[in-house]
Every structure is written in C-alpha cells, then in structure tokens.
Design a protein around this motif. Structure first.
Motif, PDB file in Angstrom:
ATOM      1  N   ASP A  70       0.861  -1.173   0.000  1.00  0.00           N
ATOM      2  CA  ASP A  70       0.000   0.000   0.000  1.00  0.00           C
ATOM      3  C   ASP A  70       0.901   1.228   0.000  1.00  0.00           C
ATOM      4  OD1 ASP A  70      -2.301  -1.505   0.042  1.00  0.00           O
ATOM      5  OD2 ASP A  70      -2.363  -1.591   2.232  1.00  0.00           O
ATOM      6  N   GLU A  91       1.195   3.986   1.511  1.00  0.00           N
ATOM      7  CA  GLU A  91       1.711   4.600   2.746  1.00  0.00           C
ATOM      8  C   GLU A  91       2.833   3.776   3.373  1.00  0.00           C
ATOM      9  OE1 GLU A  91      -1.253   3.186   2.450  1.00  0.00           O
ATOM     10  OE2 GLU A  91      -1.912   2.272   4.328  1.00  0.00           O
ATOM     11  N   ASN A 105       7.484   4.068   1.740  1.00  0.00           N
ATOM     12  CA  ASN A 105       8.640   4.816   2.238  1.00  0.00           C
ATOM     13  C   ASN A 105       9.401   4.124   3.359  1.00  0.00           C
ATOM     14  OD1 ASN A 105       8.799   6.872   0.449  1.00  0.00           O
ATOM     15  ND2 ASN A 105       7.414   8.224   1.580  1.00  0.00           N
ATOM     16  N   GLU A 106       8.680   3.445   4.247  1.00  0.00           N
ATOM     17  CA  GLU A 106       9.380   2.791   5.362  1.00  0.00           C
ATOM     18  C   GLU A 106      10.328   1.706   4.838  1.00  0.00           C
ATOM     19  OE1 GLU A 106       6.202  -0.395   7.157  1.00  0.00           O
ATOM     20  OE2 GLU A 106       5.584   1.700   7.219  1.00  0.00           O
TER      21      GLU A 106
END
Ligand SMILES: Nc1ncnc2c1ncn2[C@@H]1O[C@H](COP(=O)(O)OP(=O)(O)O)[C@@H](O)[C@H]1O
Ligand SMILES: [Mg+2]
Length: 246
Positions: A172, A174, A177-178
């Motif tokens: 997903d 969101e 980026n992690e």
C-alpha cells in the motif's frame, strides 16, 4: 574491473525461442548500488534470478567475489547465503513467528546456536524497526513490516550482496517509504545492492549507477543525474517519458 563483487560476462539466457538476456556484461563494485530500470518484460527479474542461480544461463559467466557460480550442491547453498534476495511478494514462512523466520537460515545453513541466532535476529529486527513484533506471526504484520522482516531475514545470512526485485510494488502506498528508508540506510552502511524498482525518487537518490535494460539488452548505463536529465537512447527517453509525465 578487479575489485568487482558481482560480475556478469557475456551472459545469455533463452526461454524457448525468447532471447531474454542478450550478451549481458555487468560489473558491480563492492558497496555499489545499482538500480535496474526498464520496461515490463525487459528481463530485469530474470537477470536478478540468474545472479543467485534461481535461473540457469545458457552461456557466459557469472561470478561473485571472484568465484564462478556453483552448479549445485553445498557450494550452491553457500552461494545462496551470500546473495540475499527480497522479492515483491513478502514470502515469509506463514506458519513461523517473525523471530523464527529470521533465525531459521542462520541455524540451519550457518550452524548457529539458537541463542546466538536469536540475539542477532533481534538486533536486525531492531535495525529495521520491527523488533516489537518478533513473537507475532507474519499475517499479523502490515505489508511494510513484513517486507522489512524479509530484509532482516536476508541480512541474517550475512550476504555479500543484496538483490531487491520490486520490493515495494505490492505495498500500500503509505508503506512504501518505510521500506525504501530501510534500503537507503543499508546502502549508506556500504551494502552492495542491485535493485529493480519503479520508485524513481528512490532511484535518483540511492543509485550509484542506473542500468537501463530493454528487450534483454543493457541499453544504457549512467549516473542517476545523467540518466534522468540526459538519457542518450531513444528507448530510455521513451521509458522516462512514460513514467515521469503523469
Ligand atoms: N519462466 C519463464 N518461462 C518463459 N518465459 C519467461 C519466464 N520468466 C520470464 N519470462 C519472459 O521473459 C521476459 C522477461 O521477463 P522478466 O525477467 O520477468 O522481465 P521484467 O522483470 O523486466 O518485467 C518476459 O517476456 C517474460 O514473459
Ligand atoms: Mg520483473
């Protein structure tokens, strides 16, 4: 280049009539981050898979740290330990805890004790920011967390090089980026990395060199700045036009 960690010389690969890798020559230096770009079907995944011998090649040579890829047996298992791979799908062992996922390889392949493997696994899980999830099962974690566990699991084998094949494509938005941040810190620590990605911001930021593949051929190799601001080939211009202008 003598200090290259991964070297492909005149590598050819066919799937039946399809010539999927055409005389590939690529040398990846120690600590270098290579980003592989190219249209869908250009051979990026196949190229990654030949490097840890998930795919055989028809001709040419591939060596890691000066040693030719072994054909089979114990030497091949050793090689697989030296080449870490993270795929698009998280493929953790679903019926094992996060901690067991990370300790399994070191215990079975590297012969580490449970205590030592667990201590190292916890340190790696902390490094990728999921140590608080160690006792959970994979399905209890988000996709981004699972992919960071997959990275920790690969690192637990102390690989010389890490291959990433679209590691954020199934996530997903969101959570992208992690995972990219984890990869950036790995790169900063000096890990040698070959990464297939569609994340152009990351490619610009993290790559030492962009390798652009089209129809099984390396069409262009350049620094990210050169590649993104002044692509030389029509194929690369066309590719960048399609992905950057929307
Ligand atoms: N196991 C396979 N058998 C037959 N054809 C394959 C196989 N794997 C990939 N291909 C074909 O090889 C080409 C390159 O695939 P791939 O390496 O997955 O490209 P990319 O990762 O750049 O999208 C594609 O045309 C694909 O359909
Ligand atoms: Mg692919």
């Amino acid at each position: 280049m003598n200090d290259s960690l991964v070297q492909l010389k005149n590598v050819n690969k066919h799937f039946g009539a399809l010539h999927v890798l055409k005389d590939i020559n690529l040398s990846v230096g120690k600590g270098e981050v290579i980003i592989l770009l190219g249209p869908s079907g250009s051979g990026k995944s196949t190229l990654c898979r030949t490097i840890n011998r998930l795919e055989t090649i028809d001709s040419g040579e591939i060596s890691i740290d000066g040693k030719l890829l072994p054909e089979e047996g114990k030497a091949l298992a050793q090689l697989r330990a030296e080449v870490g791979m993270v795929f698009q799908s998280f493929n953790l062992f679903a019926h094992k805890s996060i901690l067991d996922n990370v300790t399994l390889g070191p215990r079975k392949v590297l012969g580490k004790s449970k205590a030592e493997a667990e201590e190292e696994a916890m340190a790696l899980l902390a490094k990728v920011g999921v140590d608080s999830q160690a006792q959970k099962m994979p399905a209890q974690l988000s996709g981004g967390q699972q992919q960071r566990v997959a990275i920790a699991r690969a690192l637990a084998m102390k690989p010389k090089v890490m291959l990433f094949d679209e590691p954020t494509s199934a996530l997903d938005p969101e959570m992208v980026n992690e995972v990219l941040e984890t990869m950036v810190s790995l790169a900063k620590e000096g890990m040698t990395m070959i990464v297939v990605t569609h994340e152009m911001g990351f490619a610009r930021r993290a790559a030492d060199r962009i390798v652009f593949l089209a129809d099984g051929e390396i069409v262009e190799e350049a620094t990210p700045t050169e590649f993104f601001t002044n692509p030389k080939s029509d194929r690369a211009k066309d590719f960048l036009g399609k992905i950057l202008n929307h």
